[in-house]
Scaffold this active site. Structure first.
Site, PDB file in Angstrom:
ATOM      1  N   HIS A  50       1.451   4.384  -2.888  1.00 44.89           N
ATOM      2  CA  HIS A  50       1.477   5.844  -2.729  1.00 44.89           C
ATOM      3  C   HIS A  50       2.701   6.434  -3.425  1.00 44.89           C
ATOM      4  O   HIS A  50       2.623   7.489  -4.068  1.00 44.89           O
ATOM      5  CB  HIS A  50       1.523   6.213  -1.243  1.00 44.89           C
ATOM      6  CG  HIS A  50       0.193   6.221  -0.571  1.00 44.89           C
ATOM      7  ND1 HIS A  50      -0.899   6.880  -1.085  1.00 44.89           N
ATOM      8  CD2 HIS A  50      -0.231   5.653   0.606  1.00 44.89           C
ATOM      9  CE1 HIS A  50      -1.939   6.729  -0.264  1.00 44.89           C
ATOM     10  NE2 HIS A  50      -1.554   5.983   0.756  1.00 44.89           N
ATOM     11  N   HIS A  85       0.841  -1.203   0.000  1.00 47.32           N
ATOM     12  CA  HIS A  85       0.000   0.000   0.000  1.00 47.32           C
ATOM     13  C   HIS A  85       0.875   1.251   0.000  1.00 47.32           C
ATOM     14  O   HIS A  85       0.627   2.210  -0.751  1.00 47.32           O
ATOM     15  CB  HIS A  85      -0.900  -0.022   1.235  1.00 47.32           C
ATOM     16  CG  HIS A  85      -1.622   1.266   1.502  1.00 47.32           C
ATOM     17  ND1 HIS A  85      -2.932   1.486   1.141  1.00 47.32           N
ATOM     18  CD2 HIS A  85      -1.209   2.415   2.114  1.00 47.32           C
ATOM     19  CE1 HIS A  85      -3.282   2.705   1.506  1.00 47.32           C
ATOM     20  NE2 HIS A  85      -2.257   3.289   2.105  1.00 47.32           N
ATOM     21  N   GLU A  86       1.900   1.271   0.831  1.00 48.97           N
ATOM     22  CA  GLU A  86       2.769   2.447   0.903  1.00 48.97           C
ATOM     23  C   GLU A  86       3.547   2.638  -0.392  1.00 48.97           C
ATOM     24  O   GLU A  86       3.747   3.773  -0.848  1.00 48.97           O
ATOM     25  CB  GLU A  86       3.724   2.331   2.096  1.00 48.97           C
ATOM     26  CG  GLU A  86       3.039   2.254   3.450  1.00 48.97           C
ATOM     27  CD  GLU A  86       2.070   3.407   3.696  1.00 48.97           C
ATOM     28  OE1 GLU A  86       2.268   4.497   3.113  1.00 48.97           O
ATOM     29  OE2 GLU A  86       1.102   3.226   4.447  1.00 48.97           O
ATOM     30  N   GLU A 113      -6.321   7.066  -0.590  1.00 48.02           N
ATOM     31  CA  GLU A 113      -6.231   5.844   0.214  1.00 48.02           C
ATOM     32  C   GLU A 113      -6.894   4.673  -0.496  1.00 48.02           C
ATOM     33  O   GLU A 113      -6.367   3.557  -0.530  1.00 48.02           O
ATOM     34  CB  GLU A 113      -6.865   6.059   1.593  1.00 48.02           C
ATOM     35  CG  GLU A 113      -6.063   6.942   2.541  1.00 48.02           C
ATOM     36  CD  GLU A 113      -4.645   6.438   2.761  1.00 48.02           C
ATOM     37  OE1 GLU A 113      -4.459   5.218   2.936  1.00 48.02           O
ATOM     38  OE2 GLU A 113      -3.721   7.272   2.729  1.00 48.02           O
TER      39      GLU A 113
END
Length: 321
Positions: free
Chosen positions: A134, A130-131, A201
């Site tokens: 980003h 997930h990071e 998100e």
């Protein structure tokens, strides 16, 4: 598309900052605000990642000091086609993580000791994917600069109380202008910041699931992190609330509602979206982690529910200590 979105965002926030300057000090105030905004944008672009990591006392680790964690990030970066980011660990009992950096070539990912001790390797992989999403989407730059300008707009609104309250000719709108500068402009900046954070998100959840190949890894991790964030106070985040939107789950106490003023979507909604993604894709998304990543034999290859640091004092102290 990401570059266009970032440019439009910066233009809007800079214009809003200049508008507040005009309400406070007329044309002169607007020009001063423009100069300050330009300086803050440049400073944020080059230094915001270092500031955020320092605020949360992050310590850089490598394959020698945190081998399992480092290898997971390396495998995921390879899956995503990204350069290897710098890897940090934050000595904090609250499970959480964030990414920062102006571009993929200068990115950093950070996880707390609470996250590494509470989550399985598969769940940690979901979080770090997930990071990295980003990073790949350039959200780290967008969110960091937005937070900087939103804070500056609020600060300038507060200045209006002291420097714009009189009947000076520099203030073209009088008391109405002061009210707008104090209330409306900071609120507008905050809403833009939160709306962008919430949207990104969901996008990072989806892309992160694609990177690690297993949406349910991230879904399981989100549930654990949300419960942990409610139970454990993150003192550094409470002292620096402007960085809250950067974490995978809101680190601030008492802010878990999916409403207009929340920096994050409701965890239940995010989990439901990932579960729907899993059902649509069937069994995983294909690919998954490379051989050096998590194994099916148990989290961290040891069959323990805790992280690899449990070998060093029951999960309380990591190899970076």
């Amino acid at each position: 598309m990401n570059m266009i979105r970032t440019a439009m965002l910066l233009a809007f926030m800079t214009a809003l900052f200049m508008g507040v300057g005009y309400l406070v000090g007329g044309t002169g105030g607007m020009m001063i605000a423009l100069a300050i905004a330009a300086g803050m944008n440049l400073f944020s672009y080059w230094n915001a990642d270092k500031m955020v990591l320092r605020m949360h006392h992050a310590k850089e680790v490598d394959e020698r000091t945190a081998p399992e964690f480092y290898r997971i990030v390396r495998g995921l970066a390879a899956n995503a086609g990204l350069p290897m980011p710098r890897v940090y660990v934050i000595d904090n009992p609250q499970p959480n993580a964030f990414a920062t950096g102006r571009n993929p070539q200068n990115a950093a990912v950070a996880a707390t000791t609470g996250l590494l001790s509470r989550l399985s390797a598969e769940e940690v992989a979901g979080v770090m994917a997930h990071e990295l999403a980003h990073v790949q989407n350039r959200d780290t730059l967008t969110m960091t600069i937005t937070a900087t300008l939103a804070g500056a707009i609020s600060m300038l609104g507060n200045f209006a109380l002291f420097f714009g309250g009189g009947r000076s000719n520099n203030n073209p709108f009088g008391f109405i202008g002061i009210l707008v500068a104090i209330i409306v402009a900071p609120l507008a900046a905050m809403l833009v910041q939160m709306a962008i954070s919430r949207t990104r998100e969901y996008a990072a959840d989806r892309r992160g699931a694609e990177i690690c190949g297993q949406p349910l890894w991230l879904a399981s991790a989100l549930g654990k992190i949300a419960r942990g964030a409610q139970q454990v106070v993150n003192q550094d985040a409470e002292r620096n609330p402007a960085t809250a939107h950067m974490f995978i789950i809101n680190p601030l106490s008492g802010q878990n509602m999916d409403n207009l003023f929340s920096t994050h979507p409701a965890t239940e909604n995010r989990i439901a979206a990932l579960q729907a993604m899993e059902r649509k894709a069937g069994v995983g998304l294909g690919g998954g982690m490379p051989p050096e990543g998590p194994s099916a034999g148990g989290p961290w290859g040891g069959g323990s529910a805790a992280g690899p640091w449990s070998r060093n004092g029951g999960g309380r102290k990591g190899p970076w200590s």
